[in-house]
Design an enzyme around this catalytic site. Structure first.
Site, short mmCIF file in Angstrom:
data_model
loop_
_atom_site.label_atom_id
_atom_site.label_comp_id
_atom_site.label_asym_id
_atom_site.label_seq_id
_atom_site.Cartn_x
_atom_site.Cartn_y
_atom_site.Cartn_z
N HIS A 108 78.10 78.37 37.82
CA HIS A 108 78.95 79.52 38.05
C HIS A 108 79.37 79.49 39.52
O HIS A 108 78.53 79.27 40.41
CB HIS A 108 78.18 80.81 37.74
CG HIS A 108 78.95 82.05 38.00
ND1 HIS A 108 79.94 82.50 37.14
CD2 HIS A 108 78.92 82.93 39.02
CE1 HIS A 108 80.47 83.60 37.64
NE2 HIS A 108 79.86 83.90 38.78
N SER A 135 76.16 78.44 41.70
CA SER A 135 74.80 78.59 41.16
C SER A 135 74.70 77.84 39.83
O SER A 135 75.59 77.96 38.98
CB SER A 135 74.50 80.07 40.87
OG SER A 135 74.74 80.87 42.00
N ASP A 144 76.08 85.15 32.87
CA ASP A 144 75.81 84.74 34.25
C ASP A 144 74.57 85.41 34.84
O ASP A 144 74.55 85.74 36.02
CB ASP A 144 77.03 85.05 35.16
CG ASP A 144 78.29 84.36 34.66
OD1 ASP A 144 79.37 84.94 34.85
OD2 ASP A 144 78.17 83.26 34.08
#
Ligand code: GRF
Length: 201
Positions: A108, A135, A144
Site C-alpha cells: 500500500h 507499507s 489496508d
C-alpha cells in the site's frame, strides 16, 4: 515457495517481484499472475516472462461470490504458498481471506496506519507531512489494516505534486515488496493472532 500475484493494472510491483524472483537465491517463484481486468497491462508483462496468467473479469460473473469462487478454484489448482496483491483494486471477502489467512500480503502506498484507501499521496501532501512511503502488510478482512511486515519512508519534497510523490514512492515499492516477500518466503515473519511475528535466526 510458490507465489501467485494479483494485479488490476500496469503490474509494476508484480514485475519487480518477478525480477527479484529470478535470482538463484530468491526463496520464491512467481507461478501465476491473476487479474480482475482482461486488459491489465501487467498480464502482457507476465506473459513476456513466461508466467502463466489468468483474467477473471468481474462483470463475467453474476456476483462477487461467484467471481471469488472462480478465483479460489484456480488457486486450489495452483496451490500457492503465498498470494501477493500488487495494485489489485478489489477488496477480498472475509471468506476468501480466511481460506488463505496469513498467506496473503499487499503493498500500500502510504505509511500505514496513515492514509488507508485511495489517493494517499495527495492526502499526505495536503496534511503537510514531511515523509510518505509504502507499507507491505498481511491482508486481513479490513481494508489496508493488517499487521505490517515492512515499511519504507520517502521524503515529501517542497512543491511535490501527488504524481511526483507517487513516482518516488513507486520506485521504493519496487525495492520494498521483494524484501518483504523474501522475509515471508524464508519464514522469517509470520502472522500470529493478528500481529506480525518476526522469527529470529
Ligand atoms: C502502486 O502504488 C501500489 O502501491 C498500489 O497500486 C499502484 C500501482 O501498482 N497498490 P502497479 O504498478 O500496478 O504494481
Amino acid at each position: 515457495k510458490r507465489v501467485v500475484v494479483f494485479i488490476s493494472g500496469g503490474g509494476s510491483n508484480m514485475l519487480a517481484l518477478a525480477k527479484a524472483a529470478e535470482a538463484a537465491d530468491f526463496p520464491a517463484e512467481i507461478i501465476a499472475v491473476i487479474s480482475d481486468k482482461a486488459d491489465a497491462g501487467g498480464l502482457a508483462k507476465a506473459e513476456a516472462l513466461g508466467i502463466e496468467t489468468f483474467a477473471f473479469v468481474r462483470k463475467d460473473f453474476a456476483s462477487k461470490d461467484e467471481h471469488e469462487t472462480a478465483i479460489l478454484e484456480a488457486l486450489d489448482a495452483l496451490s500457492p504458498d503465498i498470494i501477493c496483491l500488487a495494485g489489485y483494486m478489489r477488496l477480498l471477502s472475509g471468506t476468501f481471506i480466511s481460506r488463505h489467512e496469513g498467506r496473503i500480503i499487499n503493498i500500500h502506498p502510504s505509511l500505514l496506519p496513515l492514509f488507508p484507501g485511495l489517493d494517499t499521496h495527495r492526502r499526505a501532501i495536503e496534511a503537510g507531512h514531511a515523509t510518505a512511503g509504502c507499507s507491505v502488510h498481511f491482508v486481513t478482512e479490513g481494508m489496508d489494516e493488517g499487521p505490517i511486515i515492512l515499511q519504507t519512508e520517502v521524503p515529501v519534497l517542497a512543491g511535490d505534486t501527488p504524481d511526483a510523490l507517487a513516482a518516488r514512492v513507486l520506485t521504493v515499492e519496487h525495492q520494498t515488496y521483494p524484501r518483504a516477500l523474501r522475509l515471508l518466503a524464508e519464514d522469517k515473519v509470520r502472522m500470529d493472532g493478528g500481529k506480525t511475528v518476526r522469527v529470529e535466526g
